[in-house]
Scaffold this motif. Structure first.
Motif, PDB file in Angstrom:
ATOM      1  N   GLY A 150       0.834  -1.386  -0.051  1.00 20.86           N
ATOM      2  CA  GLY A 150      -0.398   0.224   0.353  1.00 20.86           C
ATOM      3  C   GLY A 150       0.536   1.047  -0.152  1.00 20.86           C
ATOM      4  O   GLY A 150       0.686   2.105  -1.037  1.00 20.86           O
ATOM      5  N   GLU A 151       1.583   1.220   0.873  1.00 22.26           N
ATOM      6  CA  GLU A 151       3.025   2.639   0.851  1.00 22.26           C
ATOM      7  C   GLU A 151       3.931   2.758  -0.507  1.00 22.26           C
ATOM      8  O   GLU A 151       3.467   3.715  -0.862  1.00 22.26           O
ATOM      9  CB  GLU A 151       3.532   2.086   1.835  1.00 22.26           C
ATOM     10  CG  GLU A 151       3.674   1.883   3.574  1.00 22.26           C
ATOM     11  CD  GLU A 151       4.500   1.904   4.699  1.00 22.26           C
ATOM     12  OE1 GLU A 151       4.322   1.173   5.467  1.00 22.26           O
ATOM     13  OE2 GLU A 151       5.680   1.496   3.730  1.00 22.26           O
ATOM     14  N   ALA A 154       1.242   4.446  -2.955  1.00 23.63           N
ATOM     15  CA  ALA A 154       0.521   5.603  -2.318  1.00 23.63           C
ATOM     16  C   ALA A 154       1.495   6.593  -3.349  1.00 23.63           C
ATOM     17  O   ALA A 154       1.713   6.970  -4.000  1.00 23.63           O
ATOM     18  CB  ALA A 154       0.408   5.845  -1.379  1.00 23.63           C
ATOM     19  N   SER A 155       3.039   5.316  -2.875  1.00 22.83           N
ATOM     20  CA  SER A 155       4.427   6.904  -3.730  1.00 22.83           C
ATOM     21  C   SER A 155       4.408   7.311  -4.798  1.00 22.83           C
ATOM     22  O   SER A 155       5.307   7.964  -5.243  1.00 22.83           O
ATOM     23  CB  SER A 155       6.018   6.573  -2.582  1.00 22.83           C
ATOM     24  OG  SER A 155       5.266   5.246  -3.401  1.00 22.83           O
ATOM     25  N   ALA A 203       1.495   6.894  -6.887  1.00 28.30           N
ATOM     26  CA  ALA A 203       0.431   6.829  -7.532  1.00 28.30           C
ATOM     27  C   ALA A 203       0.170   8.203  -8.439  1.00 28.30           C
ATOM     28  O   ALA A 203       0.322   8.413  -9.628  1.00 28.30           O
ATOM     29  CB  ALA A 203      -0.814   7.288  -6.459  1.00 28.30           C
ATOM     30  N   LYS A 217      -2.756  -0.902  -7.746  1.00 21.45           N
ATOM     31  CA  LYS A 217      -3.846  -0.147  -6.933  1.00 21.45           C
ATOM     32  C   LYS A 217      -5.443  -0.842  -6.130  1.00 21.45           C
ATOM     33  O   LYS A 217      -5.802  -0.767  -5.112  1.00 21.45           O
ATOM     34  CB  LYS A 217      -3.592   1.269  -7.041  1.00 21.45           C
ATOM     35  CG  LYS A 217      -4.705   2.288  -6.049  1.00 21.45           C
ATOM     36  CD  LYS A 217      -3.780   3.480  -5.744  1.00 21.45           C
ATOM     37  CE  LYS A 217      -4.792   4.208  -4.479  1.00 21.45           C
ATOM     38  NZ  LYS A 217      -5.279   3.494  -3.508  1.00 21.45           N
ATOM     39  N   ASP A 242      -7.014  -2.438  -3.545  1.00 15.87           N
ATOM     40  CA  ASP A 242      -8.058  -1.781  -1.773  1.00 15.87           C
ATOM     41  C   ASP A 242      -8.865  -2.598  -2.183  1.00 15.87           C
ATOM     42  O   ASP A 242      -9.750  -2.720  -0.851  1.00 15.87           O
ATOM     43  CB  ASP A 242      -8.186  -0.405  -3.372  1.00 15.87           C
ATOM     44  CG  ASP A 242      -7.445   0.669  -2.680  1.00 15.87           C
ATOM     45  OD1 ASP A 242      -6.689   1.013  -2.494  1.00 15.87           O
ATOM     46  OD2 ASP A 242      -7.014   1.804  -4.308  1.00 15.87           O
TER      47      ASP A 242
END
Lengths: 501, 501
Positions: B62-63, B66-67, B69, B89, B93
């Motif tokens: 997840g990290e 996110a980094s 995206a 993702k 999710d």
């Protein structure tokens, strides 16, 4: 709250799950994997072996073992609990002593070493392989130093395959065996008698061989509900779980022995695995004791049972019905003599029951000398020829059929060879004891009854897992320490009448 | 320093390694696993699926997503980079929204549900299965709520098999298909013509079927260096790695279609997997797009190619040589008509090309009604009979050959059925486009040339992985949105002359 013992068992169970999956991947690689899938298979297996190693050496395992050590020390050392803690601690300590760098260097050197060995053997050129042999023995010396030993670095390596065995003791019993075997083989060579071995080189259709081999494996007790038989280039036995034991063989249309005795051999291994305690799967009490003890089971069924006169009293009529063309003019006695023929040869995996151990002794002596530095790797071909001449009376004209014939050294399996002969020695001594206890085994075999022997092996060997060392087990089961006597007597009793010596 | 993208890719690679090993275990379970090994196999597979789930939903994934995206948002959304981030993702999710308790409850309910289904079907007793169906639909409703949806909870489930598809759109195209198919099937039933189908029920020896099927699969492009063909009770295609695709079939001595068209079907699936980009294995650009697109490949090779007149121009002489007894008095035209026979039947997996979609529409409509609560589980048998009568003109006399025939609902596969029909629709529309682009496909097939079609599929579909949604891909490849027209025209063009309608 989970108790420390339960947590430890659950970690062991997890490790064994990963290892069982690795086994399936290895089996599949040899049997059914598509030709182009090898590269990815290596990646899958590397991942799983890394995962297993990581779990085996996790600090939590060390903590749990430490917290249980005092309790275990109060118990009977052969109880499940004490054996579990002792053996897991033994494995954990050894694994943890190996520096990651050395493990990686060994993996790399043996992957490259095996590739070089394949090429060197094909080119019959030892010089291509020699630097790799040098490298591998160097790393194995480092491994021995890292793990530690009392008397000889060889012991540290032997311990991977035959835990607790000491090379001086193994050397002693093998030297005694050699002293008896060399003149026995000489006498056979000089005897005028020779069985009619060409009957084994007649037409034996593959489908009939498979049906016959499968029936024989089932008859001696291999459980096909919990196992299977497939074809591979190099036969093996691999267990994928407590009820999933897979053996393999290869068929030669014009040679009976290869598949049939191969199946009995692998079924012997398989019946050991199938006899392990499934409730202790992945734990020391449910694990095989050593490679030597494993080999004792395969050799017993292959040679002591499968090459006995009484075995063929039962099976020869079936063989005749299965292979009517090849065997119509053959008697059971002729067949029995042929499958027991002794003749020195150059290739270990094709050797007969009597000369086989001489092949092993050559390798055992050479690898001890290589490890100690008494023998230089460059001098291996010459030393090999000399020992073959001395022990077997023949010598290879090429290194491909000499010191390049086995994969073991290239794969880093130093200290592995003696377990083959230990297996023969254990087998003969166990079998002697079984005869004493079970009455007329030959009469049973002649009636096709193999269950009493198998049950005796289950009770005395299989279900004892790793709760004893191999020496303790031999003493416990047979009432005396391991010696060459049973094997020599068994060979002499069989071969003397066949060769009139 | 490892870049975030490289770290993400390496985590994805690890997940795909675990999943590939799971695939091998699943394949082995169906093909070669010894009968008694099932219980431990379940333990191995549970362990691996837990490991994969844990890795898929690890916070680090997840990290990293996110980094990355913001960077991904700047790229062409169909580029490898953007698609990798977007699809990973999306999966992350969705997986993370599912409460662990629900996942476990679903696993439990479907394991028990399948066992109950097996018994209920054998006993022809829907009432035994009904409480499980109730339970499973209840949990699937919870799943839909947890994952979220815009218009209809069904969309949340459909998305697992056909990402981004919406049930209203699927319903529309299937309703149009139904409107055309029902009268077409009626007209065929009322036509006096009937092909000589008994020629397919003559003696087709298994070994000859296997050789013929294997040769046909290789001829259309299934690569046996990177795959294999085995026998299972329920045929499937499973990939164990980028160069390891395994298909299965089953043989009926007295029915030609079962194994042969089964092999073409699974080979079609397999050729999709073999056409994925191996350098992107385990990443979205190297993964199949959806079950519907997967099915489009199997259906195209099975039906649009394998049941074409030109295909049999090439293969019928070989079929005649392979099955001389069965086919000596049969012409290519007779054979072609027989393998295309249309007749309403009760069992989906045995249905012909035209009626098959009506079986799917029944299930799609019923599961939507069950999910919304418009239909009670207790009323399924009646609703099933009613719809069969309405769409196929026949109705089952037992639930075993009615609503108990499929495993899907008991296994929790709600929303899966429409992908079968979507596959047929995609296939026909893609095939129309291939005809436009590749010239006279029939002339090519008649010469045994299947490479141009396969390469077109590779370029336009296989190597695009998950870089497009299915709707985007259909639009991109065929220049228009998905519609029922190609499929209906293809069926009408084939069936009208055969049945004189």
């Amino acid at each position: 709250m989970t108790s420390p013992l339960d947590e430890l068992k659950s970690l062991a169970r997890e490790i064994s799950l990963v290892q069982s999956v690795e086994s399936l991947l290895g089996w599949d690689e040899q049997t059914y994997m598509p030709p182009a899938a090898g590269e990815f298979r290596a990646e899958q297996m590397t991942y799983l072996s890394g995962l297993a190693h990581q779990k085996r050496t996790s600090p939590r395992v060390g903590e749990l073992l430490a917290s249980l050590a005092a309790d275990a020390a109060k118990e009977d050392p052969h109880s499940d609990f004490a054996a579990t803690i002792h053996q897991m601690k033994r494995d954990f300590d050894k694994q943890s002593k190996l520096p990651q760098k050395l493990v990686e260097a060994l993996t790399h050197a043996t992957v490259i070493g095996q590739q070089a060995w394949v090429k060197a053997r094909a080119a019959n050129d030892f010089s291509q392989f020699q630097p790799h042999l040098e490298k591998i023995f160097g790393l194995k010396r480092e491994q021995a130093e890292a793990v530690g030993y009392v008397a000889h670095p060889y012991d540290a390596l032997l311990d991977d395959y035959e835990p607790d065995a000491k090379s001086t003791e193994v050397a002693l019993v093998l030297a005694e065996l050699r002293t008896e075997l060399v003149p026995l083989v000489q006498a056979i060579l000089q005897s005028g008698k020779k069985p009619q071995v060409d009957i084994l080189a007649r037409e034996f259709p593959t489908a009939a061989q498979e049906a016959f081999g499968r029936a024989a494996a089932a008859a001696i007790g291999f459980d096909f509900q919990r196992g299977r038989l497939d074809v591979t280039h190099h036969p093996f036995c691999s267990s994928v779980g407590p009820s999933d034991c897979r053996i393999t063989t290869r068929y030669q249309e014009k040679f009976f022995n290869c598949a049939f005795f191969g199946i009995l051999h692998e079924a012997g291994h398989g019946m050991y695995d199938q006899g392990l305690r499934s409730d202790q799967y992945g734990l020391p009490p449910g694990t095989y004791l050593s490679l030597g003890i494993h080999e004792s089971q395969s050799r017993m069924w292959e040679n002591l049972v499968g090459r006995s006169r009484s075995f063929w009293s039962h099976f020869f009529p079936q063989a005749k019905a299965t292979f009517p063309v090849a065997l119509s003019d053959v008697s059971a006695d002729q067949f029995y003599a042929a499958v027991n023929h002794v003749e020195p040869s150059l290739i270990r995996v094709e050797a007969d029951e009597a000369t086989y151990n001489l092949h092993i002794i050559v390798r055992f002596e050479l690898e001890q000398a290589l490890l100690s530095g008494d023998l230089k790797t460059a001098d291996v071909p010459g030393a090999w020829r000399e020992k073959y001449k001395q022990y077997l009376g023949i010598e290879p004209s090429t290194d491909a059929e000499g010191c390049l014939q086995d994969i073991h050294w290239s794969a880093g399996l130093i200290g592995y060879f003696p377990t083959y002969s230990l297996g023969n020695l254990y087998a003969a001594q166990f079998f002697d004891q079984a005869r004493r206890v079970l009455g007329d085994l030959d009469a049973q075999f002649a009636r096709g009854e193999f269950r009493p022997l198998l049950e005796w092996l289950r009770d005395n060997i299989h279900t004892r897992g790793r709760n004893y060392t191999a020496s303790q087990l031999v003493q416990l089961v047979t009432g005396k320490p391991l010696s060459h006597e049973s094997l020599v007597r068994s060979l002499r009793d069989k071969l003397a009448p066949l060769y009139g010596i």
